[in-house]
Design a protein around this motif. Structure first.
Motif, PDB file in Angstrom:
ATOM      1  N   GLU A   1      -9.558  19.633 -22.493  1.00  0.00           N
ATOM      2  CA  GLU A   1     -10.409  20.365 -22.090  1.00  0.00           C
ATOM      3  C   GLU A   1     -11.808  19.668 -21.991  1.00  0.00           C
ATOM      4  O   GLU A   1     -12.507  20.107 -21.017  1.00  0.00           O
ATOM      5  CB  GLU A   1     -10.465  21.619 -23.020  1.00  0.00           C
ATOM      6  N   SER A   2     -11.994  18.860 -23.080  1.00  0.00           N
ATOM      7  CA  SER A   2     -13.328  18.004 -23.075  1.00  0.00           C
ATOM      8  C   SER A   2     -13.546  17.221 -21.876  1.00  0.00           C
ATOM      9  O   SER A   2     -14.447  17.129 -21.154  1.00  0.00           O
ATOM     10  CB  SER A   2     -13.459  17.206 -24.290  1.00  0.00           C
TER      11      SER A   2
ATOM     12  N   SER B   1      -2.166  20.629 -29.811  1.00  0.00           N
ATOM     13  CA  SER B   1      -3.396  21.302 -29.793  1.00  0.00           C
ATOM     14  C   SER B   1      -4.612  20.495 -29.921  1.00  0.00           C
ATOM     15  O   SER B   1      -5.615  20.406 -29.049  1.00  0.00           O
ATOM     16  CB  SER B   1      -3.704  22.115 -31.074  1.00  0.00           C
TER      17      SER B   1
ATOM     18  N   HIS C   1      -7.256  19.999 -26.751  1.00  0.00           N
ATOM     19  CA  HIS C   1      -8.905  19.805 -27.007  1.00  0.00           C
ATOM     20  C   HIS C   1      -9.336  18.692 -26.187  1.00  0.00           C
ATOM     21  O   HIS C   1     -10.508  18.952 -25.729  1.00  0.00           O
ATOM     22  CB  HIS C   1      -9.030  20.013 -28.354  1.00  0.00           C
TER      23      HIS C   1
END
Length: 116
Positions: free
Chosen positions: A100-101, A93, A97
């Motif tokens: 995605e950033s 996870s 993240h």
């Protein structure tokens, strides 16, 4: 904000100075001043007919490769390895993240024309 070559950022509604310019031009060209309603109508149909600026080129596969290299050199991700499923989601996870950033920044740079 980067505006593509050949395009200009203009107001959605013509300003009074723009109406004045239209009146001056029509007077010089045709000997008769164009009215504000006519210049406003002409302006709005020209804006509606204007082409859409070219969209930035964004290569997700290239960004994923760059992200893979970056993430392998940064220990604070806990030495995560890039295990993705068929949906492109990372199994960790924190890594997901971070991806995605990274992707959001890459898309933003592409929209701004910074990678051209």
């Amino acid at each position: 904000m980067n505006i593509p070559n050949g395009f200009k950022l203009v107001p959605a509604e013509p300003t009074e100075a723009m109406h004045d310019a239209a009146r001056d031009w029509s007077t010089q060209r045709y000997g008769k001043a164009i009215g504000s309603d006519a210049s406003r109508g002409c302006y709005s149909v020209m804006l509606a007919a204007a082409p859409t600026p070219p969209q930035p080129i964004f290569e997700e596969a290239k960004e994923r490769e760059l992200f893979g290299f970056w993430s392998s050199t940064h220990d604070y991700l806990g030495g995560c390895t890039l295990h993705t499923g068929t949906d492109g989601i990372y199994s960790d996870s924190d890594l997901q993240h971070a991806w995605e950033s990274w992707l959001a920044c890459a898309q933003s740079r592409a929209k701004a024309g910074e990678d051209e």
